[in-house]
Design an enzyme around this catalytic site. Structure first.
Site, PDB file in Angstrom:
ATOM      1  N   GLY A 175      11.969-101.444 -63.634  1.00  0.00           N
ATOM      2  CA  GLY A 175      13.252-101.496 -63.835  1.00  0.00           C
ATOM      3  C   GLY A 175      13.648-102.216 -65.033  1.00  0.00           C
ATOM      4  N   THR A 176      13.034-102.081 -66.164  1.00  0.00           N
ATOM      5  CA  THR A 176      13.356-102.689 -67.505  1.00  0.00           C
ATOM      6  C   THR A 176      14.296-102.014 -68.020  1.00  0.00           C
ATOM      7  OG1 THR A 176      11.646-101.640 -68.365  1.00  0.00           O
ATOM      8  CG2 THR A 176      10.877-103.579 -68.151  1.00  0.00           C
ATOM      9  N   GLY A 177      14.356-100.569 -68.087  1.00  0.00           N
ATOM     10  CA  GLY A 177      15.278 -99.915 -68.759  1.00  0.00           C
ATOM     11  C   GLY A 177      16.786-100.136 -68.052  1.00  0.00           C
ATOM     12  N   CYS A 178      16.890 -99.925 -66.547  1.00  0.00           N
ATOM     13  CA  CYS A 178      18.080-100.231 -65.897  1.00  0.00           C
ATOM     14  C   CYS A 178      18.535-101.518 -66.417  1.00  0.00           C
ATOM     15  CB  CYS A 178      17.826 -99.818 -64.683  1.00  0.00           C
ATOM     16  SG  CYS A 178      16.955 -98.296 -64.045  1.00  0.00           S
TER      17      CYS A 178
ATOM     18  N   THR B 194       7.017-104.557 -64.410  1.00  0.00           N
ATOM     19  CA  THR B 194       8.140-104.427 -65.290  1.00  0.00           C
ATOM     20  C   THR B 194       8.911-103.091 -64.717  1.00  0.00           C
ATOM     21  OG1 THR B 194       6.382-102.842 -66.477  1.00  0.00           O
ATOM     22  CG2 THR B 194       6.769-104.701 -67.469  1.00  0.00           C
TER      23      THR B 194
ATOM     24  N   LYS C 268      14.359 -97.819 -77.664  1.00  0.00           N
ATOM     25  CA  LYS C 268      13.407 -99.013 -76.906  1.00  0.00           C
ATOM     26  C   LYS C 268      11.796 -98.579 -77.052  1.00  0.00           C
ATOM     27  CE  LYS C 268      15.297 -97.701 -72.802  1.00  0.00           C
ATOM     28  NZ  LYS C 268      15.832 -97.502 -71.549  1.00  0.00           N
TER      29      LYS C 268
HETATM   30  N1  LIG Z   1       5.813-105.883 -71.637  1.00  0.00           N
HETATM   31  C1  LIG Z   1       6.799-106.085 -72.311  1.00  0.00           C
HETATM   32  N2  LIG Z   1       7.230-107.413 -72.796  1.00  0.00           N
HETATM   33  C2  LIG Z   1       8.426-107.439 -73.435  1.00  0.00           C
HETATM   34  N3  LIG Z   1       9.595-106.360 -73.355  1.00  0.00           N
HETATM   35  C3  LIG Z   1       9.202-105.510 -72.944  1.00  0.00           C
HETATM   36  C4  LIG Z   1       8.105-105.027 -72.465  1.00  0.00           C
HETATM   37  N4  LIG Z   1       7.918-103.659 -71.765  1.00  0.00           N
HETATM   38  C5  LIG Z   1       9.326-103.470 -72.276  1.00  0.00           C
HETATM   39  N5  LIG Z   1       9.845-104.402 -72.889  1.00  0.00           N
HETATM   40  C6  LIG Z   1      11.291-104.249 -73.384  1.00  0.00           C
HETATM   41  O1  LIG Z   1      12.296-103.695 -72.247  1.00  0.00           O
HETATM   42  C7  LIG Z   1      13.338-103.160 -72.690  1.00  0.00           C
HETATM   43  C8  LIG Z   1      13.113-101.793 -71.744  1.00  0.00           C
HETATM   44  O2  LIG Z   1      12.153-100.946 -72.484  1.00  0.00           O
HETATM   45  P1  LIG Z   1      11.369 -99.767 -71.812  1.00  0.00           P
HETATM   46  O3  LIG Z   1      10.333-100.538 -70.760  1.00  0.00           O
HETATM   47  O4  LIG Z   1      10.907 -98.986 -73.035  1.00  0.00           O
HETATM   48  O5  LIG Z   1      12.571 -98.930 -71.074  1.00  0.00           O
HETATM   49  P2  LIG Z   1      12.279 -98.123 -69.627  1.00  0.00           P
HETATM   50  O6  LIG Z   1      12.410 -99.037 -68.616  1.00  0.00           O
HETATM   51  O7  LIG Z   1      13.553 -97.124 -69.785  1.00  0.00           O
HETATM   52  O8  LIG Z   1      10.971 -97.210 -70.014  1.00  0.00           O
HETATM   53  C9  LIG Z   1      13.053-102.878 -74.068  1.00  0.00           C
HETATM   54  O9  LIG Z   1      13.854-103.829 -74.802  1.00  0.00           O
HETATM   55  C10 LIG Z   1      11.753-103.203 -74.444  1.00  0.00           C
HETATM   56  O10 LIG Z   1      11.188-103.750 -75.700  1.00  0.00           O
HETATM   57  C1  LIG Z   2      16.722 -94.515 -58.883  1.00  0.00           C
HETATM   58  C2  LIG Z   2      16.096 -94.910 -60.211  1.00  0.00           C
HETATM   59  N1  LIG Z   2      16.765 -94.993 -61.394  1.00  0.00           N
HETATM   60  C3  LIG Z   2      15.984 -95.144 -62.460  1.00  0.00           C
HETATM   61  C4  LIG Z   2      14.833 -95.607 -62.624  1.00  0.00           C
HETATM   62  C5  LIG Z   2      14.048 -95.635 -63.994  1.00  0.00           C
HETATM   63  O1  LIG Z   2      14.127 -97.078 -64.075  1.00  0.00           O
HETATM   64  P1  LIG Z   2      13.630 -97.809 -65.306  1.00  0.00           P
HETATM   65  O2  LIG Z   2      14.534 -99.021 -65.594  1.00  0.00           O
HETATM   66  O3  LIG Z   2      13.515 -96.877 -66.462  1.00  0.00           O
HETATM   67  O4  LIG Z   2      12.262 -98.180 -64.822  1.00  0.00           O
HETATM   68  P2  LIG Z   2      10.867 -97.619 -64.518  1.00  0.00           P
HETATM   69  O5  LIG Z   2      11.159 -96.684 -63.110  1.00  0.00           O
HETATM   70  O6  LIG Z   2      10.456 -96.910 -65.605  1.00  0.00           O
HETATM   71  O7  LIG Z   2      10.084 -98.846 -64.221  1.00  0.00           O
HETATM   72  C6  LIG Z   2      14.015 -95.513 -61.291  1.00  0.00           C
HETATM   73  N2  LIG Z   2      12.816 -95.771 -61.324  1.00  0.00           N
HETATM   74  N3  LIG Z   2      14.797 -95.160 -60.119  1.00  0.00           N
END
Ligand SMILES: Nc1ncnc2c1ncn2[C@@H]1O[C@H](COP(=O)(O)OP(=O)(O)O)[C@@H](O)[C@H]1O
Ligand SMILES: Cc1ncc(COP(=O)(O)OP(=O)(O)O)c(N)n1
Length: 273
Positions: A216-219, A214, A175
C-alpha cells in the site's frame, strides 16, 4: 466548527485493508481531511496477493462520483485502480469536468505481480487519464509499462519523467521504491523519488527501511499528496509532506497474515504526535 477540506479517492477496494480505498481513507483521516470514495472494483486480497477482482459497472462509478461532487464538493481527487479502458475513460472525463487538482496513481500491477489494470487500458491511461492529471505518480514498473523507459539507476529518472510528461500531466513523481539501495548508487541506502514539471526539479530522499511490510505504499503516498493539495499546499510542498508521512508509515509497517503486511497509517497517532 468549520468543515475540513474534502478529498475523493476513485479506486479499488482491498479487502485486506492495506492498499486501495482502505489505505486512501486511513491516510486522509490521519492527515486531517474528510475522505470520500468512488469504488471502481472490489478485490479479494490479503498479504499473499489478489485472489479475485470484480469491476463495477461504469454507470455505478459515474453515479458515485456525481453524488459526491455535485453535493459535497471536492478540494482534490486521487485515482488508483481503474481496472479497464472503459473505467479509465469515464474517470478521465469526470476529472476533466471537475475544478480540483487530480493525483493520478496509474496502478498497473500489485507488489505480488497481480494485474490490476487490463493491458488493453494502457493506451487510455496514456491518452485520456494522464493529460488531466495535476500530478502522476507511477512506480518504476508503471513507467516501463506506459513509456517503455526502463529505470535501473538514478541517472535514468530524468528520462523516465520526460517520457511521462510527454503525455500531458502537469507534474510527475517518479517513485524509486522498487530500486534496491540508493537508486543504483553504491554506498547509500535511500528511497529516492523525482518530482518535476519539466522545468523545476525536486529530488526526494528518505531513509530506506529494511521492512518487507510495504503493502500500500503507492496508494498511501498519492492520497497524502491529494490531502496536502486539498489543504492548499503547492505540489512540491504536498509531495514533500507526503513523502515524510509514507516514510514514517513504512518504518512502522507490521506483520499481518503470512506475506507482505501493511504500512501503519496511524503511526503518528501511535507515536503521540
Ligand atoms: N523500503 C522502503 N523504505 C522507505 N521508503 C520506501 C520503501 N519502499 C518504497 N518507499 C517509498 O514509498 C513510496 C511509494 O513507492 P513505491 O513503493 O515505489 O510505490 P508503489 O507502491 O506504487 O509500488 C515512494 O516514496 C518510495 O520511495
Ligand atoms: C485495490 C488495490 N489498489 C491498488 C493496489 C496497489 O497498491 P500499491 O500502493 O501500489 O501497493 P502494492 O499492492 O504494490 O503493495 C492494490 N494492491 N489493490
Amino acid at each position: 466548527m468549520s468543515a475540513p477540506p474534502t478529498v475523493l479517492t476513485v479506486a479499488g477496494s482491498d479487502s485486506g485493508g492495506g492498499a486501495g480505498i482502505q489505505a486512501d481513507l486511513k491516510t486522509m483521516l490521519a492527515l486531517g481531511v474528510h475522505g470520500m470514495s468512488v469504488i471502481t472494483a472490489v478485490t479479494a486480497q490479503n498479504s499473499l496477493g489478489v485472489q479475485g477482482a470484480w469491476e463495477l459497472p461504469v454507470d455505478a462509478v459515474r453515479a458515485q462520483y456525481r453524488s459526491v461532487v455535485d453535493d459535497i464538493g471536492v478540494q482534490a481527487v486521487k485515482t488508483g485502480m481503474l481496472a479497464s479502458a472503459e473505467l479509465v475513460e469515464a474517470v478521465a472525463e469526470l476529472l476533466g469536468g471537475t475544478d480540483a487538482p487530480a493525483v493520478v496513481d496509474p496502478v498497473g500491477i500489485s507488489k505480488h505481480g497481480d494485474a490490476l489494470l487490463a493491458a488493453s487500458a494502457l493506451d487510455s491511461v496514456r491518452t485520456k487519464l494522464l493529460p488531466v492529471a495535476t500530478v502522476a505518480t507511477p512506480n518504476l514498473d508503471e513507467v516501463a509499462q506506459l513509456t517503455g523507459v526502463r529505470v535501473d539507476a538514478e541517472d535514468d529518472f530524468r528520462r523516465a519523467a520526460a517520457a511521462v510528461l510527454s503525455y500531458g500531466p502537469k507534474w510527475v513523481l517518479i517513485k524509486g521504491g522498487h530500486l534496491p539501495g540508493d537508486a543504483g548508487r553504491a554506498g547509500g541506502n535511500q528511497a529516492v523519488d523525482l518530482l518535476t514539471d519539466g522545468s523545476e526539479e525536486h529530488w526526494l530522499r528518505a531513509p530506506r527501511h529494511d521492512n518487507r511490510h510495504t503493502h500500500g505504499t503507492g496508494c498511501t503516498l498519492a492520497s497524502a499528496i491529494a490531502s496536502g493539495l486539498a489543504k492548499g499546499q503547492s505540489v512540491p510542498e504536498a509531495v514533500a509532506a507526503a513523502k515524510e508521512y509514507v516514510t514514517g508509515a513504512i518504518a512502522a509497517g507490521f506483520a499481518l497474515g503470512g506475506g507482505i503486511g501493511p504500512v501503519d497509517h496511524g503511526w503518528r497517532f501511535r507515536a503521540g504526535a
